[in-house]
Design a protein around this motif. Structure first.
Motif, PDB file in Angstrom:
ATOM      1  N   GLU A 338       0.854  -1.193   0.000  1.00 57.46           N
ATOM      2  CA  GLU A 338       0.000   0.000   0.000  1.00 57.46           C
ATOM      3  C   GLU A 338       0.889   1.242   0.000  1.00 57.46           C
ATOM      4  OE1 GLU A 338      -3.385   0.203   0.197  1.00 57.46           O
ATOM      5  OE2 GLU A 338      -3.625  -1.988   0.153  1.00 57.46           O
ATOM      6  N   LEU A 339       0.422   2.312  -0.629  1.00 55.77           N
ATOM      7  CA  LEU A 339       1.208   3.552  -0.655  1.00 55.77           C
ATOM      8  C   LEU A 339       1.231   4.246   0.704  1.00 55.77           C
ATOM      9  CD1 LEU A 339       0.163   4.947  -4.124  1.00 55.77           C
ATOM     10  CD2 LEU A 339       2.429   4.128  -3.431  1.00 55.77           C
ATOM     11  N   GLY A 340       0.347   3.823   1.595  1.00 49.79           N
ATOM     12  CA  GLY A 340       0.283   4.457   2.917  1.00 49.79           C
ATOM     13  C   GLY A 340       1.134   3.772   3.977  1.00 49.79           C
ATOM     14  N   ILE A 341       1.914   2.765   3.586  1.00 55.72           N
ATOM     15  CA  ILE A 341       2.736   2.092   4.602  1.00 55.72           C
ATOM     16  C   ILE A 341       3.789   3.056   5.151  1.00 55.72           C
ATOM     17  CG2 ILE A 341       2.449  -0.278   3.690  1.00 55.72           C
ATOM     18  CD1 ILE A 341       5.781   1.013   3.148  1.00 55.72           C
ATOM     19  N   GLY A 342       4.236   2.786   6.378  1.00 60.06           N
ATOM     20  CA  GLY A 342       5.270   3.634   6.966  1.00 60.06           C
ATOM     21  C   GLY A 342       6.537   2.837   7.198  1.00 60.06           C
ATOM     22  N   ALA A 343       7.509   3.485   7.824  1.00 57.46           N
ATOM     23  CA  ALA A 343       8.705   2.772   8.264  1.00 57.46           C
ATOM     24  C   ALA A 343       8.349   2.106   9.590  1.00 57.46           C
ATOM     25  CB  ALA A 343       9.853   3.759   8.457  1.00 57.46           C
TER      26      ALA A 343
ATOM     27  N   VAL B  23      -3.968  23.204  -9.292  1.00 57.73           N
ATOM     28  CA  VAL B  23      -4.639  22.087  -9.949  1.00 57.73           C
ATOM     29  C   VAL B  23      -5.081  21.040  -8.943  1.00 57.73           C
ATOM     30  CG1 VAL B  23      -4.334  20.229 -11.636  1.00 57.73           C
ATOM     31  CG2 VAL B  23      -3.400  22.516 -12.095  1.00 57.73           C
ATOM     32  N   ALA B  24      -4.252  20.788  -7.954  1.00 61.63           N
ATOM     33  CA  ALA B  24      -4.592  19.810  -6.922  1.00 61.63           C
ATOM     34  C   ALA B  24      -3.760  20.100  -5.685  1.00 61.63           C
ATOM     35  CB  ALA B  24      -4.304  18.389  -7.414  1.00 61.63           C
ATOM     36  N   GLU B  25      -4.323  19.813  -4.533  1.00 60.73           N
ATOM     37  CA  GLU B  25      -3.594  20.074  -3.291  1.00 60.73           C
ATOM     38  C   GLU B  25      -4.073  19.107  -2.225  1.00 60.73           C
ATOM     39  OE1 GLU B  25      -3.873  24.155  -1.989  1.00 60.73           O
ATOM     40  OE2 GLU B  25      -1.929  24.000  -0.976  1.00 60.73           O
ATOM     41  N   ARG B  26      -3.144  18.502  -1.510  1.00 54.31           N
ATOM     42  CA  ARG B  26      -3.489  17.637  -0.380  1.00 54.31           C
ATOM     43  C   ARG B  26      -2.587  18.016   0.779  1.00 54.31           C
ATOM     44  NH1 ARG B  26      -6.221  12.881  -0.327  1.00 54.31           N
ATOM     45  NH2 ARG B  26      -6.224  13.481   1.864  1.00 54.31           N
ATOM     46  N   SER B  27      -3.163  18.098   1.984  1.00 54.47           N
ATOM     47  CA  SER B  27      -2.300  18.403   3.123  1.00 54.47           C
ATOM     48  C   SER B  27      -2.868  17.853   4.412  1.00 54.47           C
ATOM     49  CB  SER B  27      -2.085  19.915   3.248  1.00 54.47           C
ATOM     50  OG  SER B  27      -3.260  20.522   3.711  1.00 54.47           O
ATOM     51  N   SER B  28      -1.979  17.666   5.373  1.00 48.61           N
ATOM     52  CA  SER B  28      -2.346  17.204   6.704  1.00 48.61           C
ATOM     53  C   SER B  28      -1.424  17.885   7.698  1.00 48.61           C
ATOM     54  CB  SER B  28      -2.157  15.688   6.792  1.00 48.61           C
ATOM     55  OG  SER B  28      -2.058  15.285   8.147  1.00 48.61           O
ATOM     56  N   ASP B  29      -1.960  18.232   8.863  1.00 45.03           N
ATOM     57  CA  ASP B  29      -1.095  18.861   9.869  1.00 45.03           C
ATOM     58  C   ASP B  29      -0.496  17.822  10.824  1.00 45.03           C
ATOM     59  OD1 ASP B  29      -3.262  18.166  11.381  1.00 45.03           O
ATOM     60  OD2 ASP B  29      -3.736  20.195  12.072  1.00 45.03           O
ATOM     61  N   ASP B  30      -0.703  16.531  10.511  1.00 43.81           N
ATOM     62  CA  ASP B  30      -0.137  15.456  11.330  1.00 43.81           C
ATOM     63  C   ASP B  30       1.394  15.541  11.269  1.00 43.81           C
ATOM     64  OD1 ASP B  30       0.739  13.000  12.394  1.00 43.81           O
ATOM     65  OD2 ASP B  30      -1.052  11.955  11.675  1.00 43.81           O
ATOM     66  N   THR B  31       2.019  15.722  12.429  1.00 40.70           N
ATOM     67  CA  THR B  31       3.474  15.912  12.438  1.00 40.70           C
ATOM     68  C   THR B  31       4.238  14.605  12.659  1.00 40.70           C
ATOM     69  OG1 THR B  31       3.363  16.412  14.801  1.00 40.70           O
ATOM     70  CG2 THR B  31       3.355  18.285  13.278  1.00 40.70           C
ATOM     71  N   GLY B  39       2.892   9.044   0.340  1.00 40.36           N
ATOM     72  CA  GLY B  39       2.522   8.123  -0.746  1.00 40.36           C
ATOM     73  C   GLY B  39       1.175   8.460  -1.362  1.00 40.36           C
ATOM     74  N   PRO B  40       0.091   8.344  -0.576  1.00 44.78           N
ATOM     75  CA  PRO B  40      -1.227   8.654  -1.147  1.00 44.78           C
ATOM     76  C   PRO B  40      -1.348  10.098  -1.642  1.00 44.78           C
ATOM     77  CG  PRO B  40      -1.413   7.833   1.136  1.00 44.78           C
ATOM     78  CD  PRO B  40       0.021   7.748   0.747  1.00 44.78           C
ATOM     79  N   PHE B  41      -0.737  11.044  -0.934  1.00 44.50           N
ATOM     80  CA  PHE B  41      -0.836  12.447  -1.368  1.00 44.50           C
ATOM     81  C   PHE B  41      -0.192  12.629  -2.751  1.00 44.50           C
ATOM     82  CE2 PHE B  41      -1.359  14.840   2.972  1.00 44.50           C
ATOM     83  CZ  PHE B  41      -2.484  14.080   3.224  1.00 44.50           C
ATOM     84  N   LEU B  42       1.009  12.083  -2.900  1.00 47.38           N
ATOM     85  CA  LEU B  42       1.695  12.204  -4.196  1.00 47.38           C
ATOM     86  C   LEU B  42       0.892  11.524  -5.300  1.00 47.38           C
ATOM     87  CD1 LEU B  42       5.514  11.553  -3.579  1.00 47.38           C
ATOM     88  CD2 LEU B  42       4.480  13.590  -4.581  1.00 47.38           C
ATOM     89  N   ALA B  43       0.363  10.340  -4.984  1.00 49.76           N
ATOM     90  CA  ALA B  43      -0.391   9.594  -6.001  1.00 49.76           C
ATOM     91  C   ALA B  43      -1.578  10.416  -6.487  1.00 49.76           C
ATOM     92  CB  ALA B  43      -0.861   8.259  -5.418  1.00 49.76           C
ATOM     93  N   GLU B  44      -2.328  10.981  -5.546  1.00 51.02           N
ATOM     94  CA  GLU B  44      -3.519  11.745  -5.931  1.00 51.02           C
ATOM     95  C   GLU B  44      -3.160  13.012  -6.702  1.00 51.02           C
ATOM     96  OE1 GLU B  44      -6.245  12.396  -2.607  1.00 51.02           O
ATOM     97  OE2 GLU B  44      -5.582  10.453  -1.806  1.00 51.02           O
ATOM     98  N   VAL B  45      -2.159  13.732  -6.206  1.00 48.29           N
ATOM     99  CA  VAL B  45      -1.824  15.011  -6.836  1.00 48.29           C
ATOM    100  C   VAL B  45      -1.209  14.802  -8.220  1.00 48.29           C
ATOM    101  CG1 VAL B  45      -0.377  17.069  -6.640  1.00 48.29           C
ATOM    102  CG2 VAL B  45      -1.669  16.255  -4.652  1.00 48.29           C
TER     103      VAL B  45
END
Ligand SMILES: [Zn+2]
Lengths: 354, 204
Positions: A338-343, B23-31, B39-45
């Motif tokens: 999955e693209l959401g996997i982490g380290a 054109v597209a933007e995805r963001s999260s404030d999770d630090t 991964g998912p952000f890049l895929a979508e954008v």
């Protein structure tokens, strides 16, 4: 995909930035940049220094691997990466880069287990190299480095790996580094201890063998412990220094190395005998240690166990072994990660692919 | 078409057309989940950016300052996309994106400071002078103890918890248009690695 998959593997779990490219089981490139020298004055791997070095080394290492393999990135069938176990901040550099590389190329991503990778190193062969024969399974695998000391039972490289035991404190490679420091020898300790030990008597001092007493063998039959050994060496050296006596560095080094090699190989061979698996594979940087190799060979032969040791360039951490496992997974029909996997710094060895 | 990536605070990815259109933007404030979210952000954008056969022309990397572990994920990803596509990588200090958005939105004027959390009770601060197409840097990014932070007279502080990736791309477009140089695509750590040299301790 025509024939065997062309896979690029990225490894950043410790202090080696590795990029390897394989076609199935054929090794096309294995490029490694190490930050070892930057850790030397600290006597061990400093995670933040390692992670910074990975970020700087990754792109040049990628470029060199692609050039050596004589391929174009767009030829790749998959991108593989170590997702664990290892140092979290270091792993994340590889995971971030691998995801982006896979997405930008439009190829699948395979996030695989570092320890299984060490076993997978054995199936790789150079186009022109001597045929070492196929890796037969099941096999017991002893993986020893500065970061891990693990004993595995491998029934299948793609989906059946069991942890028999591991260190409950220091990794064996770490013990070499710490004892080297005690003896005033530089980092990394392994080759230094090996060199010093060459002139010494391995039976001069009887250092303890961790977790080998009958009561320990009940709960920790295949586990290792090196912290007691390290303390025993420290105590021995202190006593001599306090008495104003000279420390016989060669004898201490040889006796310490013997204790490590003894317990590593005894437990590995015991596992082969107990489980009725007459095959042992060694992996990890400590394989470079001459005494560990010799003792393993002697004991394997005595026990009727066949011993396999991949070439040293594939025993230390590298990206080719990661690509090799991904290629096996692909050929066995497993889908991408999955693209959401982490380290995952503590990824269990039973998880071949995250 | 620019792809902008920043992981110096949360995780932010955006695709911006050459004319500045987002054109597209995805963001999260999770630090804590940069390695996962990238991964998912890049895929979508990337998918949204290339939906009509458009191609990426540049990758823009936010180079911080920011907590190290997260910051590296975005820079590593940006370098990888640039390498994979054979396109240039443009580095932009992450605070510049915040500053540009503040000025464009009419929020900041005169001198102002962009502040982000640097952990360990410190903040990273860059002082700007409002202006377009790009606010000017008056004091480059530096660390200050949060408790000791006091902006100079006439400097209004703005604390940011997210870096707007689209503004990162806008800052890059402004630099490209003006011919101004880009910094090296290296992280602004602002802090030496945390290591202590220990001497072996006695055991007896
Ligand atoms: Zn390893």
């Amino acid at each position: 995909m025509s024939g065997q998959p062309l896979v690029l593997g990225i490894e950043t779990s410790c202090d080696e930035t590795g990029v390897g490219i394989v076609r199935g089981t054929e090794l096309l490139a294995n490029v490694i940049a190490s930050s070892m020298d930057e850790h030397a004055r600290f006597g061990g791997v400093v995670p933040e220094i390692a992670a910074r070095a990975h970020l700087e080394a990754l792109e040049p290492t990628l470029r060199e691997a692609v050039a050596r393999a004589g391929i174009d990135l767009t030829d790749l069938d998959a991108v593989a990466v170590t997702s664990g176990p290892g140092l979290s901040g270091a792993l994340m550099v590889g995971v971030g880069a691998a995801k982006a590389l896979a997405l930008a190329l439009g190829t699948p991503l395979y996030a695989v287990n570092h320890l299984v990778g060490h076993v997978g190193a054995d199936i790789l062969h150079d186009a022109g190299a001597v045929d070492r024969g196929e890796l037969e399974l099941p096999t017991v695998a002893l993986l020893v480095s500065g970061g891990h000391t693990s004993l595995l039972l491998v029934r299948s490289l793609t989906d059946d790996v069991e942890l028999l035991g591991e260190t409950i404190d220091d990794a064996a490679g770490e013990a070499f580094d710490k004892v080297a420091r005690l003896l005033g020898l530089p980092y990394p300790g392994g080759p230094q201890i090996d060199r010093a030990a060459a002139e010494g008597d391995p039976h001069a001092i009887r250092f303890p063998r961790g977790l080998t007493l009958p009561k320990d063998l009940v709960a920790h039959r295949y586990d290792f412990s090196f912290s007691g050994l390290k303390t025993a060496v420290a105590r021995h050296v202190e006593k001599l220094r306090d008495a104003g006596e000279e420390v016989p560095v060669a004898d201490v080094a040889a006796s310490f190395r013997e204790a490590v090699a003894d317990v590593l190989t005894a437990k590995a061979i015991a596992a082969c005998v107990d489980l009725g698996v007459p095959r042992l594979l060694l992996g990890g940087g400590v394989v470079a240690n001459a005494r560990v190799r010799t003792l393993a060979a002697e004991r394997a032969e005595a026990a009727g166990v066949s011993l396999r040791i991949p070439p040293l360039s594939l025993c230390t951490d590298n990206g080719a072994m990661i690509a090799a496992i991904a290629a096996q997974r692909i050929m066995a029909g497993h889908g991408p990660s999955e693209l959401g996997i982490g380290a995952d710094s503590t990824l269990p060895v039973t998880v071949v692919q995250a | 078409m620019l792809l902008a990536i920043d992981t110096s605070a949360g995780t932010a990815v955006a695709a911006v057309a050459d004319d500045g259109r987002v054109v597209a933007e995805r963001s999260s404030d999770d630090t804590r989940r940069h390695a996962e979210l990238i991964g998912p952000f890049l895929a979508e954008v990337i998918a949204a950016a290339e939906v009509d056969g458009a191609r990426l022309s540049h990758v823009v990397a936010g180079i911080g300052p920011g907590p190290f572990t997260g910051l590296r994920v975005g820079i590593a990803a940006a370098r990888a996309v640039a390498l994979a596509r054979g396109i240039p990588l443009l580095a932009v200090p992450s605070h510049e994106a915040v500053a540009l958005r503040l000025v464009e939105g009419g929020v900041a004027a005169g001198r102002f400071a962009v502040i982000t959390d640097a952990r360990r009770r410190e903040v990273a601060v860059t002082v700007f002078a409002a202006g377009l197409p790009l606010p000017a840097v008056v004091e480059p990014a530096h660390l200050v103890a949060r408790a000791a932070f006091a902006p100079a007279d006439g400097v209004t502080p703005y604390e940011a918890h997210e870096i707007p990736a689209a503004s990162l791309a806008h800052a890059a477009l402004a630099r490209l248009a003006s011919g101004a140089a880009f910094p090296e695509p290296r992280p602004l750590y602002l802090r030496a690695p945390d290591v202590t040299l220990s001497t072996p301790k006695r055991v007896s």
